[in-house]
Design a protein around this motif. Structure first.
Motif, short mmCIF file in Angstrom:
data_model
loop_
_atom_site.label_atom_id
_atom_site.label_comp_id
_atom_site.label_asym_id
_atom_site.label_seq_id
_atom_site.Cartn_x
_atom_site.Cartn_y
_atom_site.Cartn_z
N THR A 57 0.83 -1.20 0.00
CA THR A 57 0.00 0.00 0.00
C THR A 57 0.87 1.25 0.00
OG1 THR A 57 -1.75 -1.19 1.17
CG2 THR A 57 -1.82 1.22 1.27
N LEU A 58 1.87 1.28 0.86
CA LEU A 58 2.78 2.43 0.93
C LEU A 58 3.48 2.64 -0.41
CD1 LEU A 58 4.12 4.65 2.59
CD2 LEU A 58 5.80 2.95 3.33
N SER A 59 3.95 1.58 -1.01
CA SER A 59 4.61 1.67 -2.32
C SER A 59 3.66 2.25 -3.37
CB SER A 59 5.08 0.28 -2.75
OG SER A 59 5.56 0.30 -4.08
N ASN A 60 2.41 1.78 -3.38
CA ASN A 60 1.44 2.31 -4.34
C ASN A 60 1.21 3.79 -4.12
OD1 ASN A 60 1.09 -0.21 -5.48
ND2 ASN A 60 -0.84 -0.64 -4.43
N TYR A 61 1.05 4.20 -2.88
CA TYR A 61 0.80 5.61 -2.59
C TYR A 61 1.98 6.49 -3.00
CZ TYR A 61 -3.28 4.25 0.24
OH TYR A 61 -4.48 3.76 0.68
N ILE A 62 3.18 6.03 -2.72
CA ILE A 62 4.37 6.80 -3.12
C ILE A 62 4.46 6.89 -4.64
CG2 ILE A 62 6.90 6.75 -3.16
CD1 ILE A 62 6.70 5.67 -0.24
N ASN A 63 4.15 5.78 -5.33
CA ASN A 63 4.17 5.82 -6.79
C ASN A 63 3.13 6.79 -7.34
OD1 ASN A 63 6.28 4.02 -7.04
ND2 ASN A 63 4.96 2.25 -7.21
N HIS A 64 1.98 6.88 -6.69
CA HIS A 64 0.96 7.83 -7.14
C HIS A 64 1.44 9.26 -6.99
CE1 HIS A 64 -2.43 4.71 -6.18
NE2 HIS A 64 -1.71 4.36 -7.23
N LEU A 65 2.20 9.53 -5.93
CA LEU A 65 2.72 10.88 -5.70
C LEU A 65 3.85 11.25 -6.65
CD1 LEU A 65 2.93 11.11 -1.82
CD2 LEU A 65 1.54 12.54 -3.32
N THR A 66 4.73 10.28 -6.90
CA THR A 66 5.94 10.60 -7.64
C THR A 66 5.88 10.28 -9.12
OG1 THR A 66 6.88 8.42 -7.13
CG2 THR A 66 7.36 10.22 -5.57
N ASP A 67 4.89 9.48 -9.52
CA ASP A 67 4.72 9.11 -10.92
C ASP A 67 6.06 8.69 -11.56
OD1 ASP A 67 3.24 8.60 -13.21
OD2 ASP A 67 3.47 10.66 -13.95
N PRO A 68 6.68 7.63 -11.03
CA PRO A 68 8.00 7.23 -11.54
C PRO A 68 7.92 6.77 -13.00
CG PRO A 68 7.13 5.52 -10.13
CD PRO A 68 6.18 6.69 -10.05
N PRO A 69 8.99 7.02 -13.77
CA PRO A 69 8.99 6.60 -15.16
C PRO A 69 9.01 5.06 -15.27
CG PRO A 69 11.15 7.40 -14.54
CD PRO A 69 10.24 7.64 -13.38
#
Length: 71
Positions: A57-69
């Protein structure tokens, strides 16, 4: 999404618990926990499930914030 039960009953119990944790956002009944334990799992493994779901869940939320390539 509806899933067919797995053939291995112990792994199916794990799958069901993880699904409940995700669907109910960490709230699950004593009966659901006891069903998990009845397949030979321990309290430590229940905590492992909670850590795994939390990390995902934490990983998903961080990815939503940072939009990694995507590479």
């Amino acid at each position: 999404a509806s899933r067919s039960p797995l053939n291995d009953l112990k792994i199916e119990a794990l799958r069901q618990l993880v699904s409940r944790v995700v669907e109910k956002r960490g709230w699950f009944s004593d009966a659901e926990v006891q069903a998990f334990f009845s397949h030979g799992y321990t309290k430590a493994q229940l905590l492992d499930v909670m850590v795994g779901v939390s990390m995902k869940t934490l990983s998903n939320y961080i990815n939503h914030l940072t939009d990694p390539p995507m590479e």
